[in-house]
Motif scaffolding. Structure first.
Motif, PDB file in Angstrom:
ATOM      1  N   SER A 346      43.261  36.933  52.015  1.00 57.99           N
ATOM      2  CA  SER A 346      41.912  37.026  52.560  1.00 57.99           C
ATOM      3  C   SER A 346      41.220  35.676  52.453  1.00 57.99           C
ATOM      4  O   SER A 346      41.562  34.831  51.623  1.00 57.99           O
ATOM      5  N   LYS A 347      40.223  35.437  53.311  1.00 58.08           N
ATOM      6  CA  LYS A 347      39.455  34.200  53.261  1.00 58.08           C
ATOM      7  C   LYS A 347      38.730  34.098  51.917  1.00 58.08           C
ATOM      8  O   LYS A 347      38.326  35.120  51.342  1.00 58.08           O
ATOM      9  N   PRO A 348      38.540  32.869  51.413  1.00 58.92           N
ATOM     10  CA  PRO A 348      37.923  32.725  50.091  1.00 58.92           C
ATOM     11  C   PRO A 348      36.607  33.469  49.928  1.00 58.92           C
ATOM     12  O   PRO A 348      36.364  34.069  48.872  1.00 58.92           O
ATOM     13  N   HIS A 349      35.761  33.464  50.981  1.00 58.49           N
ATOM     14  CA  HIS A 349      34.459  34.122  50.849  1.00 58.49           C
ATOM     15  C   HIS A 349      34.573  35.647  50.893  1.00 58.49           C
ATOM     16  O   HIS A 349      33.589  36.342  50.618  1.00 58.49           O
ATOM     17  N   ASP A 350      35.755  36.162  51.243  1.00 57.86           N
ATOM     18  CA  ASP A 350      35.960  37.609  51.311  1.00 57.86           C
ATOM     19  C   ASP A 350      36.762  38.155  50.135  1.00 57.86           C
ATOM     20  O   ASP A 350      37.095  39.346  50.111  1.00 57.86           O
ATOM     21  N   VAL A 351      37.074  37.311  49.174  1.00 59.45           N
ATOM     22  CA  VAL A 351      37.917  37.742  48.056  1.00 59.45           C
ATOM     23  C   VAL A 351      37.241  38.864  47.283  1.00 59.45           C
ATOM     24  O   VAL A 351      36.060  38.777  46.926  1.00 59.45           O
ATOM     25  N   ALA A 352      38.001  39.920  47.030  1.00 58.45           N
ATOM     26  CA  ALA A 352      37.525  41.041  46.220  1.00 58.45           C
ATOM     27  C   ALA A 352      38.620  41.412  45.234  1.00 58.45           C
ATOM     28  O   ALA A 352      39.813  41.305  45.535  1.00 58.45           O
ATOM     29  N   TYR A 353      38.213  41.843  44.054  1.00 51.43           N
ATOM     30  CA  TYR A 353      39.158  42.176  42.999  1.00 51.43           C
ATOM     31  C   TYR A 353      39.101  43.671  42.701  1.00 51.43           C
ATOM     32  O   TYR A 353      38.017  44.253  42.575  1.00 51.43           O
TER      33      TYR A 353
END
Length: 611
Positions: A346-353
């Motif tokens: 995913s794009k860095p600004h869309d990263v979710a954990y």
């Protein structure tokens, strides 16, 4: 059947690993209840829990009677253990070491308890990253990773217990040194180079080994984006010497750490003038754009943390990367390892954990942001750091009860002796994987400045500025207003303070002595916490602090800009940290003097308080 708390599995068996993740996330509620039951039943007789639950371990009473706490609430218990009292104060398991957090308390690193079992839990967590990456990236077993990993200073507490950063603990552990073979732990860096206490020798040797093995490198990275960019800058400064070593097959004489030197000599093995010429050619270009892909052409991605304060480095990483994906695989802290990015591409600004429900018992304090601070990323401050009067905290909710799109502060109860502890991270719920919520890391509570592992809050900044401005007052100068930002346009990045001054005689002409202003810069640095000072002096991961003097009336112009963007004149307060590029341009256009700290602040490993 529910998985065990630390299930065993072969990390090379991706199918088994993915099934384990599916089981954990599908049974998230049941696993969380099992975690809480195990923690409470094992630790019911500890001094801490007994004081609230009288030896019982009822989960309902736990939520009713055990308070949600900050570090200052648990600090006395941890310090007692550090000073030699038994672990049973907070944990039935023996506390074997203390992990120093980059968050600070009274200018000193926080200390988090850790156990032998906790190292096993971290190893399990790292192993779970393998099947996730194999799902999205093919062929990772056909080469090596060039990961730049470093240890930090450590101390012994009065009782002889070691206190050190969490990653230093892991790299020095037998879990890391005796790790079983799997495709994710084959590194170009020999362990001796990672464990070298001299950061410059460690960096040089790891990069030298990475260049020599360039044809085997399939992935590159460091823990933080800032550390990886420091490595690029180090390459830029030392490529000629590195090429000389590669061409001759001999390590530079200044590499004096014997273990490091021996390990690197085995990797070099023989002269390779062709490789040296190839690297020289790449650095002979006018631009370093795409240098990572050019030096390591088989690389599939760059693995670094680019969430939170590290997001400021994304444009620079993209410049150097040559189009390689930037991947953040995990979310962890000194207190606990939390979650995994199930969609690493995913794009860095869309990263979710996705939080793994067997790592700790998770609760969440709902955080209500006023003035839609979080919704707008374009404000003057751009920092969205809530102050005490700008957030409303309610009763905690459990992992399964968080709501999509809502913001929460993370609260953890760990296997190592932390109970309902506020981590200080503000998260937003972005979705669910099976029944486990996924979170985007937004920011640290109250942190306004960060370059590397430093975390400077508004109070720390105010205290430092207050100390510095005392140098100006005898000279007839008054500090009218100030703000700051983290300048990452150069490597390493550095703190910038904008100061608007006036004279007591209201003289518009302000003449400042360079030596006095440089002393102000140094005073600010010396007044910041030990993590900042270590990054400046020991790690060289932060550059000299800068003060920029602006014309009188500049902060009025900043307010006018903020009002033009929708802020209320009546409610406007000067932000202590600026992220808006346009706001920074307004300030920079009115700068009349720039001054830098000429000395590095004093630093020594923090001293324990003794009773």
């Amino acid at each position: 059947m529910l998985p065990r708390m630390i299930p065993s599995f072969n990390p090379n068996d991706s199918e088994c690993g993915m099934k384990l993740l599916e089981d954990l996330t599908t049974n998230a509620y049941e696993v969380q209840q099992q975690v809480l039951e195990e923690i409470l039943s094992k630790n019911a007789q500890t001094e801490y829990l007994k004081g609230f639950l009288n030896g019982h371990h009822d989960k309902i009473d736990f939520k009713k009677k055990v308070p949600v706490v900050n570090y200052e609430d648990v600090k006395p218990y941890i310090e007692r253990i550090a000073n030699g009292e038994p672990s049973e104060i907070i944990s039935a398991q023996k506390i074997t070491e203390l992990l120093t957090s980059s968050g600070t308390s009274g200018g000193q690193p926080k200390m988090m308890p850790s156990t032998v079992e906790d190292l096993d839990r971290k190893t399990f967590f790292y192993n779970l990253l393998v099947p996730v990456m194999n799902k999205y990236v093919d062929g990772l077993d056909q080469g090596k990773g060039m990961y730049l990993l470093f240890i930090k200073p450590e101390i012994s507490t009065p009782s002889g217990m070691v206190a050190r950063p969490v990653l230093t603990s892991y790299y020095k552990s037998s879990n890391f040194r005796n790790r079983p073979f799997n495709r994710f732990n084959i590194y170009t860096s020999p362990d001796a180079t990672i464990l070298c206490s001299d950061s410059k020798q460690s960096m040089y040797c790891q990069l030298l080994c990475g260049l020599v093995q360039r044809d085997e490198v399939l992935r590159v990275g460091a823990v933080f984006a800032s550390a990886f960019l420091r490595a690029i800058k180090f390459l830029e400064d030392h490529w000629e010497e590195l090429c000389s070593n590669i061409g001759s097959g001999l390590v530079s004489d200044w590499i004096t750490d014997s273990s490091c030197r021996n390990a690197v000599s085995l990797v070099l093995s023989k002269p390779n003038p062709d490789l040296a010429d190839l690297i020289r050619h790449e650095f002979s270009n006018k631009s370093l754009e795409g240098i990572v892909k050019r030096l390591w052409p088989r690389t599939k991605y760059i693995e670094v943390i680019v969430t939170g304060s590290m997001a400021q480095y994304i444009p620079t990483l993209e410049f150097y990367s040559g189009g390689l994906p930037l991947i953040s695989t995990m979310y962890a802290s000194s207190e606990c390892y939390f979650g995994i990015n199930f969609n690493p591409l995913s794009k860095p600004h869309d990263v979710a954990y996705t939080l793994l429900p067997n790592m700790a018992y998770f609760e969440f304090l709902p955080v209500e942001k006023r003035h839609e601070e979080v919704a707008s990323r374009e404000g003057v401050s751009g920092q969205e750091c809530p102050k005490a009067d700008e957030e409303e905290t309610l009763e905690t909710v459990d992992l399964m009860d968080v709501k999509l799109g809502h913001y929460y502060e993370l609260v953890v109860t760990t296997f190592t002796g932390l109970y309902r502890y506020r981590v200080g991270d503000i998260l937003m719920v972005t979705g669910f994987h099976n029944k486990a919520p996924q979170f985007r890391f937004m920011h640290r509570r109250n942190v306004v400045l960060s370059i590397d592992t430093d975390k400077t809050n508004e109070e720390d900044l105010l205290n430092a500025v207050t100390q510095a401005k005392l140098l100006l007052e005898p000279l007839g100068f008054l500090l009218i207003e100030y703000t700051s930002y983290a300048d990452t346009s150069s490597i390493p990045g550095h703190y910038v303070l904008f100061w608007e001054l006036k004279t007591k005689e209201n003289n518009d002409m302000i003449e400042l002595e360079t030596s006095i202003m440089e002393q102000c810069c140094s005073t600010v640095e010396q007044s910041l916490d030990s993590v900042y000072r270590r990054c400046r002096r020991k790690d060289n991961s932060i550059g000299p602090l800068e003060i920029r003097i602006v014309k009188q009336g500049t902060f009025d112009a900043l307010m006018d800009f903020s009002v033009s963007q929708g802020s209320s004149v009546n409610q406007y307060k000067t932000p202590r940290c600026i992220q808006s590029e346009e706001a920074i341009r307004i300030l920079d256009s009115r700068v009349v003097g720039r001054f830098f700290s000429k000395s590095t602040p004093l630093w020594e490993p923090f001293r324990m308080e003794t009773k």
